[in-house]
Motif scaffolding. Structure first.
Motif, PDB file in Angstrom:
ATOM      1  N   GLY A 125       0.931  -1.054  -0.550  1.00 41.34           N
ATOM      2  CA  GLY A 125       0.030   0.000   0.341  1.00 41.34           C
ATOM      3  C   GLY A 125       0.911   1.251   0.203  1.00 41.34           C
ATOM      4  O   GLY A 125       0.353   2.419  -0.394  1.00 41.34           O
ATOM      5  N   ARG A 126       2.354   1.345   0.930  1.00 37.87           N
ATOM      6  CA  ARG A 126       3.409   3.129   0.683  1.00 37.87           C
ATOM      7  C   ARG A 126       3.542   2.564  -0.504  1.00 37.87           C
ATOM      8  O   ARG A 126       3.526   4.014  -1.370  1.00 37.87           O
ATOM      9  CB  ARG A 126       3.799   2.388   1.690  1.00 37.87           C
ATOM     10  CG  ARG A 126       3.684   2.393   3.105  1.00 37.87           C
ATOM     11  CD  ARG A 126       4.293   2.686   4.720  1.00 37.87           C
ATOM     12  NE  ARG A 126       4.889   1.672   4.383  1.00 37.87           N
ATOM     13  CZ  ARG A 126       5.064   0.545   4.648  1.00 37.87           C
ATOM     14  NH1 ARG A 126       3.843   0.527   5.464  1.00 37.87           N
ATOM     15  NH2 ARG A 126       5.565  -1.027   4.980  1.00 37.87           N
ATOM     16  N   TRP A 127       3.694   1.230  -1.250  1.00 36.21           N
ATOM     17  CA  TRP A 127       4.532   1.566  -2.559  1.00 36.21           C
ATOM     18  C   TRP A 127       3.507   1.894  -3.071  1.00 36.21           C
ATOM     19  O   TRP A 127       4.310   2.584  -4.016  1.00 36.21           O
ATOM     20  CB  TRP A 127       5.206   0.527  -2.757  1.00 36.21           C
ATOM     21  CG  TRP A 127       5.783   0.314  -4.120  1.00 36.21           C
ATOM     22  CD1 TRP A 127       7.050   0.931  -4.403  1.00 36.21           C
ATOM     23  CD2 TRP A 127       5.163  -0.397  -4.837  1.00 36.21           C
ATOM     24  NE1 TRP A 127       7.071   0.319  -5.921  1.00 36.21           N
ATOM     25  CE2 TRP A 127       5.988  -0.647  -6.358  1.00 36.21           C
ATOM     26  CE3 TRP A 127       3.746  -1.154  -6.086  1.00 36.21           C
ATOM     27  CZ2 TRP A 127       5.825  -0.695  -7.404  1.00 36.21           C
ATOM     28  CZ3 TRP A 127       3.447  -1.432  -6.570  1.00 36.21           C
ATOM     29  CH2 TRP A 127       4.119  -0.442  -7.888  1.00 36.21           C
ATOM     30  N   ALA A 128       2.612   1.251  -3.991  1.00 34.11           N
ATOM     31  CA  ALA A 128       1.463   1.381  -4.211  1.00 34.11           C
ATOM     32  C   ALA A 128       0.998   3.184  -4.337  1.00 34.11           C
ATOM     33  O   ALA A 128       1.022   3.870  -5.538  1.00 34.11           O
ATOM     34  CB  ALA A 128       0.470   0.808  -4.315  1.00 34.11           C
ATOM     35  N   ALA A 129       1.423   3.674  -3.160  1.00 36.73           N
ATOM     36  CA  ALA A 129       1.047   4.686  -3.091  1.00 36.73           C
ATOM     37  C   ALA A 129       1.617   6.220  -2.918  1.00 36.73           C
ATOM     38  O   ALA A 129       1.497   7.462  -3.635  1.00 36.73           O
ATOM     39  CB  ALA A 129       0.018   5.527  -2.040  1.00 36.73           C
ATOM     40  N   SER A 130       3.024   5.591  -3.300  1.00 38.32           N
ATOM     41  CA  SER A 130       3.581   6.836  -3.267  1.00 38.32           C
ATOM     42  C   SER A 130       4.109   7.539  -5.070  1.00 38.32           C
ATOM     43  O   SER A 130       3.929   9.189  -4.885  1.00 38.32           O
ATOM     44  CB  SER A 130       5.553   6.647  -2.842  1.00 38.32           C
ATOM     45  OG  SER A 130       5.566   5.620  -3.874  1.00 38.32           O
ATOM     46  N   PRO A 131       3.415   6.525  -5.904  1.00 39.05           N
ATOM     47  CA  PRO A 131       3.701   7.391  -7.217  1.00 39.05           C
ATOM     48  C   PRO A 131       2.291   8.209  -7.653  1.00 39.05           C
ATOM     49  O   PRO A 131       1.978   9.478  -8.451  1.00 39.05           O
ATOM     50  CB  PRO A 131       3.838   6.199  -8.335  1.00 39.05           C
ATOM     51  CG  PRO A 131       3.826   5.342  -8.148  1.00 39.05           C
ATOM     52  CD  PRO A 131       3.800   5.248  -5.799  1.00 39.05           C
ATOM     53  N   ILE A 132       1.013   7.994  -6.514  1.00 35.78           N
ATOM     54  CA  ILE A 132      -0.357   8.683  -7.525  1.00 35.78           C
ATOM     55  C   ILE A 132       0.455  10.054  -6.445  1.00 35.78           C
ATOM     56  O   ILE A 132      -0.116  10.331  -5.112  1.00 35.78           O
ATOM     57  CB  ILE A 132      -1.294   7.843  -7.046  1.00 35.78           C
ATOM     58  CG1 ILE A 132      -1.005   6.102  -7.368  1.00 35.78           C
ATOM     59  CG2 ILE A 132      -2.149   8.155  -6.962  1.00 35.78           C
ATOM     60  CD1 ILE A 132      -1.648   4.703  -6.519  1.00 35.78           C
ATOM     61  N   THR A 133       0.206  11.228  -7.717  1.00 31.76           N
ATOM     62  CA  THR A 133      -0.330  12.118  -6.845  1.00 31.76           C
ATOM     63  C   THR A 133      -1.740  13.423  -7.156  1.00 31.76           C
ATOM     64  O   THR A 133      -2.195  13.799  -6.995  1.00 31.76           O
ATOM     65  CB  THR A 133       0.921  13.628  -7.051  1.00 31.76           C
ATOM     66  OG1 THR A 133       0.175  13.297  -8.133  1.00 31.76           O
ATOM     67  CG2 THR A 133       2.530  12.824  -6.591  1.00 31.76           C
ATOM     68  N   THR A 134      -1.944  12.380  -8.262  1.00 28.38           N
ATOM     69  CA  THR A 134      -3.382  13.220  -8.397  1.00 28.38           C
ATOM     70  C   THR A 134      -5.063  12.289  -8.501  1.00 28.38           C
ATOM     71  O   THR A 134      -4.334  10.660  -8.936  1.00 28.38           O
ATOM     72  CB  THR A 134      -3.115  14.119 -10.437  1.00 28.38           C
ATOM     73  OG1 THR A 134      -3.001  12.331 -11.365  1.00 28.38           O
ATOM     74  CG2 THR A 134      -2.676  15.167 -10.003  1.00 28.38           C
ATOM     75  N   ARG A 135      -5.894  12.639  -9.143  1.00 26.70           N
ATOM     76  CA  ARG A 135      -6.818  12.264  -8.960  1.00 26.70           C
ATOM     77  C   ARG A 135      -7.099  11.065 -10.420  1.00 26.70           C
ATOM     78  O   ARG A 135      -7.440   9.685 -10.415  1.00 26.70           O
ATOM     79  CB  ARG A 135      -8.297  12.722  -9.312  1.00 26.70           C
ATOM     80  CG  ARG A 135      -9.593  11.909  -9.438  1.00 26.70           C
ATOM     81  CD  ARG A 135     -10.498  12.391  -9.574  1.00 26.70           C
ATOM     82  NE  ARG A 135     -10.828  13.791  -8.584  1.00 26.70           N
ATOM     83  CZ  ARG A 135     -11.886  14.565  -7.794  1.00 26.70           C
ATOM     84  NH1 ARG A 135     -12.355  14.374  -9.071  1.00 26.70           N
ATOM     85  NH2 ARG A 135     -12.147  14.857  -6.550  1.00 26.70           N
ATOM     86  N   VAL A 136      -6.147  11.410 -11.849  1.00 24.72           N
ATOM     87  CA  VAL A 136      -6.162  10.629 -12.876  1.00 24.72           C
ATOM     88  C   VAL A 136      -5.527   9.855 -12.496  1.00 24.72           C
ATOM     89  O   VAL A 136      -5.039   8.819 -13.270  1.00 24.72           O
ATOM     90  CB  VAL A 136      -5.457  11.965 -14.002  1.00 24.72           C
ATOM     91  CG1 VAL A 136      -5.021  11.228 -14.994  1.00 24.72           C
ATOM     92  CG2 VAL A 136      -6.610  13.141 -14.278  1.00 24.72           C
TER      93      VAL A 136
END
Length: 138
Positions: A125-136
């Motif tokens: 979960g931490r790894w997958a959340a790191s590159p996500i910065t926008t809704r898209v």
């Protein structure tokens, strides 16, 4: 012990005692199918399970007590035969056609518990959340 818990335990005990007394006093039914076949007593195991579930707020234990009461009624209050009836006629016949599915679900549950206990799910979960910065990006 709290008063409400004690009251629930006393109510459950009174219910069980009244059920046994009623079952002993009622006579009749088909001898081939059991002493309580097609009598009012046949309704008591589900009533016991429902009332205990409402009183104690524990569904599984109440259901088990209802099943145990039904098995005792069906086998003339003989505990060994009642246990044999629960396991032999109930559990075995329910599982025999679906044993593969049950084994798969048990193994899947073990795998999920193992992944959760090692912390791998939180790390992913931490790894997958790191590159996500926008809704898209989500």
């Amino acid at each position: 012990m709290k008063k409400s818990t004690l009251a629930k335990i006393i109510a459950a005990g009174v219910l069980v005692v009244l059920t046994v007394v009623l079952a002993i006093t009622v006579n009749g039914g088909d001898a081939e199918n059991g002493r309580y076949y097609a009598t009012v007593v046949a309704l008591l195991p589900p009533v016991i399970a429902i009332v205990l579930a409402l009183i104690t707020k524990e569904v599984y234990s109440s259901l088990f007590i209802g099943i145990l009461a039904g098995a005792l009624f069906a086998n003339g209050f003989r505990p060994v035969e009642a246990l044999n009836s629960i396991i032999g006629e109930g559990l075995t016949s329910a599982v025999e056609g679906n044993a593969g599915i049950f084994l798969f679900l048990i193994m899947l549950g073990i795998l999920v518990a193992l992944v959760n206990s090692t912390g791998a799910a939180a790390a992913f979960g931490r790894w997958a959340a790191s590159p996500i910065t926008t809704r898209v990006g989500a």
